[in-house]
Structure formats: structure tokens, C-alpha cells
Enzyme design. Structure first.
Site, PDB file in Angstrom:
ATOM      1  N   LYS A  91       0.849  -1.193   0.000  1.00 27.43           N
ATOM      2  CA  LYS A  91       0.000   0.000   0.000  1.00 27.43           C
ATOM      3  C   LYS A  91       0.882   1.239   0.000  1.00 27.43           C
ATOM      4  O   LYS A  91       1.927   1.260   0.667  1.00 27.43           O
ATOM      5  CB  LYS A  91      -0.926   0.006   1.227  1.00 27.43           C
ATOM      6  CG  LYS A  91      -1.798   1.255   1.327  1.00 27.43           C
ATOM      7  CD  LYS A  91      -2.948   1.085   2.299  1.00 27.43           C
ATOM      8  CE  LYS A  91      -2.634   1.436   3.729  1.00 27.43           C
ATOM      9  NZ  LYS A  91      -2.131   2.806   3.950  1.00 27.43           N
ATOM     10  N   GLU A  94      -9.546   7.527   3.862  1.00 26.70           N
ATOM     11  CA  GLU A  94      -9.416   7.810   5.298  1.00 26.70           C
ATOM     12  C   GLU A  94      -9.896   9.220   5.635  1.00 26.70           C
ATOM     13  O   GLU A  94      -9.445  10.202   5.012  1.00 26.70           O
ATOM     14  CB  GLU A  94      -7.950   7.638   5.754  1.00 26.70           C
ATOM     15  CG  GLU A  94      -7.790   7.970   7.244  1.00 26.70           C
ATOM     16  CD  GLU A  94      -6.483   7.510   7.873  1.00 26.70           C
ATOM     17  OE1 GLU A  94      -5.699   6.815   7.190  1.00 26.70           O
ATOM     18  OE2 GLU A  94      -6.258   7.843   9.053  1.00 26.70           O
TER      19      GLU A  94
HETATM   20  O1  KIV Z   1      -1.112   2.505   8.728  1.00 25.86           O
HETATM   21  C1  KIV Z   1      -2.299   2.212   8.867  1.00 25.86           C
HETATM   22  O2  KIV Z   1      -2.732   1.622   9.864  1.00 25.86           O
HETATM   23  C2  KIV Z   1      -3.219   2.606   7.803  1.00 25.86           C
HETATM   24  C3  KIV Z   1      -4.689   2.385   8.038  1.00 25.86           C
HETATM   25  C4  KIV Z   1      -5.221   3.396   8.961  1.00 25.86           C
HETATM   26  C5  KIV Z   1      -5.442   2.347   6.765  1.00 25.86           C
HETATM   27  O3  KIV Z   1      -2.805   3.090   6.795  1.00 25.86           O
END
Ligand code: KIV
Length: 292
Positions: A124, A194
Site C-alpha cells: 500500500k 481515510e
Molecule cells: O497505517 C495504517 O494503519 C493505515 C490504516 C489506517 C489504513 O494506513
């Protein structure tokens, strides 16, 4: 190297196409963060669909003041431990700040490390600006599935004016919409929204053909994600507005450790049943054979 552990008979790992099918069928996708073997086991026991080794682990597990300082090597340690416990869910790891911003090449090289050294199913990255879209396209082009992340992006919270909801002005909402569509077109198979207004999410959902996972983005998304430590209360303070706490484990842990400390100090622990025995004859023989 960490590989996917064996699954119980009759159970197969979830795949990315399974997540698209869940979206199509309107079955909510459940994602939770995890950062080590026990949190991974808890997520698996709860039968979640996606596990994210979030860079939030920088704060929840490593004690940094923000997500910014965590390194690739630190994230890899957390991700390998999580991989050892995740058998069924799709496992995603965050690319930490500084590990993908420089160039597409840097982004691909970092993503490859997470696949080869920690066995993730996907990575991600944050933000939906031109450079992040380019990084996402490059990583997808290298054959690695990518999750995008728009709205409040903690790695660049300072530039966003702090940890606050995004998309509350028309200009900011347009930026989020462009980012989400751009990341989708770049090949991201999933996008996290988010801290964006619920009504903006509703406006955007008809445009989104990939699964959208919300955190503080209202109920219209295809699924939800929460930080493990937030939902279980393994942290001090109230946390963000979008958090619901389902347990108070920090209190339970502190109570447990306090009871232990009290019993050690008062001599109640250890009790006889916590010790090991030795045959009386062996003890006698020891006394005869050991002289100072
Ligand atoms: O780092 C994380 O926990 C996140 C989530 C809040 C989506 O990116």
C-alpha cells in the site's frame, strides 16, 4: 524469507478476485491492521478478509511519535512476523515514508523487497497526487498488486494541516476524487479512503470499480479498516473520532501485570505448584558431592 503458512484442510487463501466478488455481491470486506504473530493470529481467528501491516505500527508497536520515522527494515520485521500468522486473509504491507517517493524505480525496488523478503500479497502507498499515481502504476507494472490510500494520509499529515478530516472543501474533495480515480486507473486493486466526509464517499462510490475500504469515510464503502490497537483499546487516550473501541486491553494488561507485581512483592507468587521437584536422594547426594 517468510512464506504463507499451511492452511487447515478445506480452507483456501482469499485472493484479490475474491475481494472483487465480495464487492459485486455487496458483502462487506473486513480489514484490520496487525503487526506481529499474535495480532495476526487474532485477525485470522476472527476470519477477517484483509490484514494490513500498517505503518501505524510505527506508533502502536514501536513507540514513534508518528508514522514518518519507521524504516523499511523495521516494517519488514513486523511484516514477516505477521506473515507467519496470516493464512487466509489477503496480506498487505504499507510502504513506509521515504521508501517510494524518490522515483518509480525506488518504489518498485522497495515493493519487491516486501514480496520477496516478507511474502506479502500486496503493498500500500499513500496519496493520490501525480507522483504517487506514477509509483502505483510502476509497481503494478512489475506484477505486484497495489492498494492506494487517499484522504487523510498520515505520512504527509503535516502538509495536510495535521491529523484532520480531508475533502471538506470543494477544492479538497476534487483532489481526493482525482486521486482515487487516478489510482484506480493506474491499476490499484483496492483503495483506502481515510477521514473523508460520508457524503463525499457516497458521491465517489459509483465511480469506483475496485473495492474501497473506509476508515472514517462513512458506511458507503465496500469495507472497513481499523487499527488493531485502537479497536482493542491497547493505547492511551480516546483516539480518532472514527474509532469504535471493542475492548479495553491496555487496562486488562496493566491490571494483569499489577497483580503479578503485587504477588511477587508479597511472596504469593511463585507458589509450590510453579516449582520443579528433585528426588530427596539426589538432593542428598548433591549435598555430599558439592563443596565450596
Ligand atoms: O497505517 C495504517 O494503519 C493505515 C490504516 C489506517 C489504513 O494506513
Amino acid at each position: 524469507m517468510s512464506t504463507r503458512p499451511a492452511l487447515p484442510a478445506g480452507r483456501r487463501p482469499l485472493s484479490i478476485p475474491d475481494l472483487f466478488e465480495m464487492k459485486r455481491n455487496g458483502r462487506k470486506i473486513v480489514m484490520v491492521t496487525a503487526y506481529d504473530y499474535p495480532s495476526a493470529l487474532a485477525a485470522e481467528a476472527a476470519d477477517v478478509d484483509m490484514v494490513l501491516v500498517g505503518d501505524s505500527g510505527a506508533m502502536t508497536v514501536l513507540g514513534y511519535p508518528s508514522t514518518v520515522p519507521v524504516s523499511v527494515d523495521e516494517m519488514l520485521v513486523l511484516t514477516r512476523a505477521t506473515r507467519r500468522g496470516v493464512t487466509h486473509a489477503v496480506l498487505v504491507a504499507d510502504l513506509p515514508f521515504g521508501s517510494y517517493e524518490v522515483s518509480d524505480r525506488q518504489a518498485v525496488e522497495t515493493a519487491i523487497r516486501f514480496v520477496k523478503e516478507a511474502g506479502v500479497d500486496a503493498v500500500k502507498l499513500e496519496r493520490g497526487d501525480e507522483s504517487s499515481i506514477s509509483r502505483a502504476r510502476a509497481i503494478v507494472g512489475a506484477g505486484i498488486p497495489v492498494v492506494g490510500h487517499v484522504g487523510l494520509t498520515p505520512q504527509t499529515a503535516t502538509a495536510l494541516g495535521g491529523y484532520r478530516a480531508q475533502g471538506r472543501s470543494a477544492q479538497s474533495a476534487v483532489r481526493i476524487a482525482r486521486g482515487a480515480v487516478g489510482l484506480q486507473e493506474a491499476g490499484c486493486f483496492c483503495i483506502v479512503f481515510e477521514a473523508v466526509p460520508s457524503a463525499l464517499t457516497e458521491e465517489l462510490m459509483p465511480l469506483m470499480t475496485v473495492p474501497i475500504i473506509g476508515i472514517g469515510a462513512g458506511p458507503a464503502t465496500d469495507g472497513q479498516v481499523l487499527v488493531f490497537h485502537d479497536l482493542l483499546g491497547i493505547r492511551e487516550g480516546k483516539g480518532a473520532k472514527f474509532v469504535r473501541r471493542y475492548a479495553d486491553l491496555l487496562d486488562a494488561m496493566a491490571d494483569g501485570v499489577a497483580s503479578y507485581a503485587k504477588e511477587v512483592r508479597s511472596g504469593v507468587f511463585p507458589a509450590a505448584e510453579h516449582g520443579y521437584g528433585i528426588d530427596e536422594a539426589e538432593l542428598e547426594s548433591f549435598r555430599g558431592s558439592f563443596t565450596r
